[in-house]
Motif scaffolding. Structure first.
Motif, PDB file in Angstrom:
ATOM      1  N   UNK A  50       0.819  -1.209   0.000  1.00 49.49           N
ATOM      2  CA  UNK A  50       0.000   0.000   0.000  1.00 49.49           C
ATOM      3  C   UNK A  50       0.858   1.265   0.000  1.00 49.49           C
ATOM      4  N   UNK A  51       2.066   1.178   0.562  1.00 52.30           N
ATOM      5  CA  UNK A  51       2.944   2.349   0.580  1.00 52.30           C
ATOM      6  C   UNK A  51       3.403   2.736  -0.814  1.00 52.30           C
ATOM      7  N   UNK A  52       3.487   1.756  -1.715  1.00 48.42           N
ATOM      8  CA  UNK A  52       4.008   2.020  -3.046  1.00 48.42           C
ATOM      9  C   UNK A  52       2.921   2.176  -4.093  1.00 48.42           C
ATOM     10  N   UNK A  53       1.678   2.176  -3.677  1.00 52.26           N
ATOM     11  CA  UNK A  53       0.599   2.416  -4.620  1.00 52.26           C
ATOM     12  C   UNK A  53       0.404   3.921  -4.715  1.00 52.26           C
ATOM     13  N   UNK A  54       1.215   4.531  -5.563  1.00 51.63           N
ATOM     14  CA  UNK A  54       1.129   5.973  -5.775  1.00 51.63           C
ATOM     15  C   UNK A  54       0.824   6.177  -7.244  1.00 51.63           C
ATOM     16  N   UNK A  55      -0.307   6.762  -7.546  1.00 54.01           N
ATOM     17  CA  UNK A  55      -0.608   6.973  -8.961  1.00 54.01           C
ATOM     18  C   UNK A  55       0.362   7.987  -9.566  1.00 54.01           C
ATOM     19  N   UNK A  56       0.902   7.644 -10.698  1.00 58.51           N
ATOM     20  CA  UNK A  56       1.834   8.535 -11.400  1.00 58.51           C
ATOM     21  C   UNK A  56       1.032   9.682 -11.993  1.00 58.51           C
ATOM     22  N   UNK A  57       1.507  10.893 -11.717  1.00 60.40           N
ATOM     23  CA  UNK A  57       0.758  12.072 -12.114  1.00 60.40           C
ATOM     24  C   UNK A  57       0.873  12.382 -13.601  1.00 60.40           C
ATOM     25  N   UNK A  58       2.026  12.121 -14.174  1.00 56.83           N
ATOM     26  CA  UNK A  58       2.147  12.496 -15.572  1.00 56.83           C
ATOM     27  C   UNK A  58       3.433  12.004 -16.191  1.00 56.83           C
ATOM     28  N   UNK A  59       3.759  12.586 -17.322  1.00 53.91           N
ATOM     29  CA  UNK A  59       4.925  12.198 -18.096  1.00 53.91           C
ATOM     30  C   UNK A  59       6.220  12.444 -17.330  1.00 53.91           C
ATOM     31  N   UNK A  60       6.289  13.549 -16.560  1.00 52.36           N
ATOM     32  CA  UNK A  60       7.489  13.881 -15.805  1.00 52.36           C
ATOM     33  C   UNK A  60       7.845  12.769 -14.819  1.00 52.36           C
ATOM     34  N   UNK A  61       6.847  12.247 -14.095  1.00 53.35           N
ATOM     35  CA  UNK A  61       7.106  11.162 -13.142  1.00 53.35           C
ATOM     36  C   UNK A  61       7.634   9.919 -13.845  1.00 53.35           C
ATOM     37  N   UNK A  62       7.092   9.602 -15.005  1.00 53.05           N
ATOM     38  CA  UNK A  62       7.562   8.441 -15.749  1.00 53.05           C
ATOM     39  C   UNK A  62       8.994   8.642 -16.222  1.00 53.05           C
ATOM     40  N   UNK A  63       9.317   9.849 -16.693  1.00 53.26           N
ATOM     41  CA  UNK A  63      10.672  10.142 -17.151  1.00 53.26           C
ATOM     42  C   UNK A  63      11.654  10.060 -15.986  1.00 53.26           C
ATOM     43  N   UNK A  64      11.291  10.603 -14.833  1.00 50.40           N
ATOM     44  CA  UNK A  64      12.183  10.574 -13.669  1.00 50.40           C
ATOM     45  C   UNK A  64      12.385   9.141 -13.170  1.00 50.40           C
ATOM     46  N   UNK A  65      11.355   8.316 -13.227  1.00 49.41           N
ATOM     47  CA  UNK A  65      11.532   6.909 -12.856  1.00 49.41           C
ATOM     48  C   UNK A  65      12.528   6.237 -13.792  1.00 49.41           C
ATOM     49  N   UNK A  66      12.438   6.547 -15.069  1.00 49.87           N
ATOM     50  CA  UNK A  66      13.385   5.993 -16.037  1.00 49.87           C
ATOM     51  C   UNK A  66      14.799   6.476 -15.789  1.00 49.87           C
ATOM     52  N   UNK A  67      14.966   7.761 -15.477  1.00 46.83           N
ATOM     53  CA  UNK A  67      16.298   8.326 -15.214  1.00 46.83           C
ATOM     54  C   UNK A  67      16.904   7.701 -13.962  1.00 46.83           C
ATOM     55  N   UNK A  68      16.090   7.436 -12.962  1.00 46.94           N
ATOM     56  CA  UNK A  68      16.588   6.814 -11.731  1.00 46.94           C
ATOM     57  C   UNK A  68      17.077   5.391 -11.957  1.00 46.94           C
ATOM     58  N   UNK A  69      16.639   4.761 -13.020  1.00 45.34           N
ATOM     59  CA  UNK A  69      17.061   3.387 -13.299  1.00 45.34           C
ATOM     60  C   UNK A  69      18.297   3.328 -14.190  1.00 45.34           C
ATOM     61  N   UNK A  70      18.798   4.457 -14.671  1.00 46.47           N
ATOM     62  CA  UNK A  70      19.923   4.461 -15.606  1.00 46.47           C
ATOM     63  C   UNK A  70      21.321   4.286 -15.011  1.00 46.47           C
ATOM     64  N   UNK A  71      21.676   4.851 -13.869  1.00 42.51           N
ATOM     65  CA  UNK A  71      23.085   4.852 -13.442  1.00 42.51           C
ATOM     66  C   UNK A  71      23.734   3.480 -13.324  1.00 42.51           C
TER      67      UNK A  71
END
Length: 192
Positions: A50-71
């Motif tokens: 339940x802590x991780x059920x956060x609806x993604x607000x938009x394109x920015x959140x999706x892009x930031x999730x992708x950037x966090x997975x790159x390093x």
């Protein structure tokens, strides 16, 4: 017979088991303990999910999730790429490594801190003397420049790579062919 039956009825009658109930005072019932543990784990997993059920607000959140997975993949693939580059063009690789030799020690420590914090490390072991390390690095600049120039002169495609220079004897030796008995025998056999 009636006495034994009366005793057994007292011990196990009315759907009760006095021996089992008495033993459970001192030891846990394994089946009931497993049931409780399953309920605790199930509730913890539900709360965690339940802590991780956060609806993604938009394109920015999706892009930031992708950037966090790159390093992590970028660092792993980049390191493998360095090995491949060293095998394909050692002179190019050596010239780049000479440039890395100019990076001051405190900057390496800063990079180490950033990477270690990103990947979860909690502490750094040593403090560095910034001015001393920068001065030592700057003292190496002439040697690194000379190393890069030497590496550039070693390239096969650089002008004058095979030039013998001012050595006259070497120049004559390069132009004059030596006697080669095997070559002479081959030429003789071929002409016959």
């Amino acid at each position: 017979m009636g006495l034994i039956q009366g005793f057994l009825s007292m011990m196990f009658g009315n759907g009760r088991n006095i021996i089992r109930e008495t033993a459970e005072v001192f030891t846990e019932n394994a089946e009931a303990g497993a049931q409780r543990a399953r309920q605790v784990q199930s509730q913890a997993m539900q709360q965690f999910g339940a802590e991780f059920v956060v609806p993604r607000q938009g394109r920015f959140d999706q892009v930031m999730d992708g950037v966090n997975r790159l390093p992590r993949p970028a660092l792993a693939l980049g390191t493998l790429g360095l090995f491949v580059a060293a095998m394909i063009d050692p002179l190019w690789f050596a010239a780049r490594m000479q440039g890395i030799a100019l990076v001051p020690e405190p900057l390496w420590w800063l990079l180490g801190v950033i990477v270690s914090f990103y990947f979860g490390a909690r502490h750094q072991l040593k403090a560095q003397s910034f001015q001393r390390e920068v001065a030592a690095t700057m003292a190496r600049v002439p040697q690194v420049v000379e190393n890069i120039n030497t590496l550039e002169r070693m390239r096969a495609d650089s002008p004058g790579a095979a030039d013998p220079g001012p050595d006259a004897q070497l120049n004559v030796a390069v132009l004059r062919s030596e006697e080669n008995p095997a070559l002479q025998d081959w030429k003789t056999a071929r002409s016959a």
